[in-house]
Design an enzyme around this catalytic site. Structure first.
Site, PDB file in Angstrom:
ATOM      1  N   GLY A 196       1.201   9.470  -0.928  1.00  0.00           N
ATOM      2  CA  GLY A 196       0.102   9.807  -0.033  1.00  0.00           C
ATOM      3  C   GLY A 196       0.380   9.579   1.438  1.00  0.00           C
ATOM      4  O   GLY A 196       0.181  10.473   2.274  1.00  0.00           O
ATOM      5  N   LYS A 231       4.033  -3.749   0.160  1.00  0.00           N
ATOM      6  CA  LYS A 231       4.491  -4.860  -0.670  1.00  0.00           C
ATOM      7  C   LYS A 231       5.671  -4.485  -1.559  1.00  0.00           C
ATOM      8  O   LYS A 231       5.715  -3.407  -2.135  1.00  0.00           O
ATOM      9  CB  LYS A 231       3.342  -5.345  -1.565  1.00  0.00           C
ATOM     10  CG  LYS A 231       2.157  -5.929  -0.802  1.00  0.00           C
ATOM     11  CD  LYS A 231       1.092  -6.406  -1.770  1.00  0.00           C
ATOM     12  CE  LYS A 231      -0.088  -7.034  -1.032  1.00  0.00           C
ATOM     13  NZ  LYS A 231      -1.133  -7.504  -1.980  1.00  0.00           N
TER      14      LYS A 231
END
Length: 396
Positions: free
Chosen positions: A345, A192
């Site tokens: 990550g 997003k």
């Protein structure tokens, strides 16, 4: 930036409490990625070599404070560390003091088992501070959180300083953000725009080329007037995407939009996929990767860059048929002669998957702190270390 360094201090015979980030993924008691543990080992070795009695402090996950949770115990981390340091006892109920005995290094159980940790309790921070002669903040990945073990203890400890890993992070990221060699290319992927709007806003004013990927790129594709089918995108942020494109154009920077993509009606290993132009996306299709023409163009840009920042994959790389774009980006960064920094990550997972770690100049262990620094946000732990520096220099 004035921060006292661990390497500046005489550690022999001192009780040294080191805050690390050992928040590693664990499945069925087995550590599935040891990247964060490997990153802290040089700091621990340096402290031991200097003659310190080392206590390691870290969190793991988000347990309910005030109670023990076996699933979020640092026991697997203690076992892992023991392979490098012979024996690393895991100390339970350590806040009110404990005896290290003959051990030169111990691991303290999950700091978030203690009430008041995440609320930055002054009382808890003072109890932690009483355990040591010197506190070392080495966990850059938690530097954006004002918690008892990251920020509160810095004010309460007899002496507080920064560890090598934290300093290396600051140096590498500073090199990206302060007087970098041009051209500067940033690759920002993710689902997003809303989660990385501040980062995009900060980077578009600094870099020569801002490459977007994943759901973020889909919103930019829609902003260019194309239909993205059932792809993940944010129609409410099309205006923001247009604003970012205008900002880039006004600066003479580039914000390339994919020209071709890989689409499918479902995300699975067995799904049928196809390459198409962004003008040809069907109403029932979803974008899961960038296409070959886009890959060729973007990798050409990356290979010419002198400074590269990578945060986020450009497609659903966990599925083999949608991994081509992210793999190509990783390869291009690895082959570039530019100074490269990668973090986040999913980015770390992609780097591990494609064996690119050895060819990337710096891999950040931070997630939220990594983004906060790049966005120009103050990091509470860093501010606390700066505030302590003058006082500690007078004591030493």
């Amino acid at each position: 930036m004035s921060i006292l360094k661990m390497s500046d201090l005489p550690l022999a015979g001192k009780r040294v409490l080191i805050r690390e980030d050992l928040n590693v993924p664990i499945k069925n008691g087995v550590i599935t990625s040891d990247a964060r543990i490997q990153a802290v080992i040089p700091t621990l070795r340096a402290a031991l070599k200097a003659g310190a009695k080392v206590m390691i402090m870290s969190h793991l996950g988000r347990p309910e404070e005030g109670s023990f949770n076996a699933q979020l115990s640092l026991a697997p981390v203690a076992e892992y560390l023991a392979k490098h340091f012979r024996e690393v006892p895991l100390i339970q109920n350590w806040v009110n003091g404990f005896d290290m005995g003959d051990h030169s290094i111990v691991l303290l159980e999950n700091v978030r088992f203690n009430s008041g940790e995440m609320a930055n309790s002054t009382e808890l921070a003072r109890k932690m501070a009483k355990l040591c002669d010197i506190f070392v903040m080495d966990a850059f990945a938690t530097a954006h959180r004002a918690e008892a073990s990251t920020t509160g203890i810095i004010a309460a400890a007899p002496i507080a300083c920064a560890g090598p890993l934290l300093l290396n992070e600051l140096e590498a990221l500073g090199r990206i953000m302060q007087n970098p060699a041009h051209p500067v290319v940033a690759i920002v992927g993710g689902s997003k725009v809303s989660t990385k709007l501040e980062l995009l806003d900060a980077l578009v004013k600094r870099v020569d080329c801002l490459i977007t990927g994943g759901g973020i790129a889909n919103t930019f594709i829609a902003a260019e007037g194309y239909t993205v089918g059932k792809s993940l995108y944010e129609p409410d942020l099309i205006d923001e995407a247009e604003r970012l494109m205008i900002t880039a154009k006004q600066r003479g920077a580039e914000l390339p939009i994919p020209t071709d993509v890989v689409v499918s009606e479902k995300l699975s290993n067995e799904a049928e996929s196809a390459v198409c132009l962004v003008s040809q996306i069907d109403d029932n299709e979803k974008i899961y990767d960038i296409g070959p023409d886009t890959i060729k163009y973007l990798t050409h840009i990356i290979k010419k860059a002198k400074t590269i920042l990578w945060n986020g994959p450009v497609g659903a790389f966990e599925i083999e048929q949608f991994s081509v774009g992210t793999r190509a980006i990783a390869k291009a960064i690895a082959e570039s002669d530019g100074f490269s920094v990668a973090g986040g990550g999913d980015t770390l997972a992609a780097i591990e998957a494609y064996g690119a770690a050895k060819d990337i100049d710096y891999i950040s262990t931070g997630g939220g702190a990594f983004l906060a620094f790049l966005q120009g946000e103050p990091l509470p732990a860093i501010a606390a270390l700066e505030a302590r520096a003058t006082r500690d220099e007078q004591v030493i």
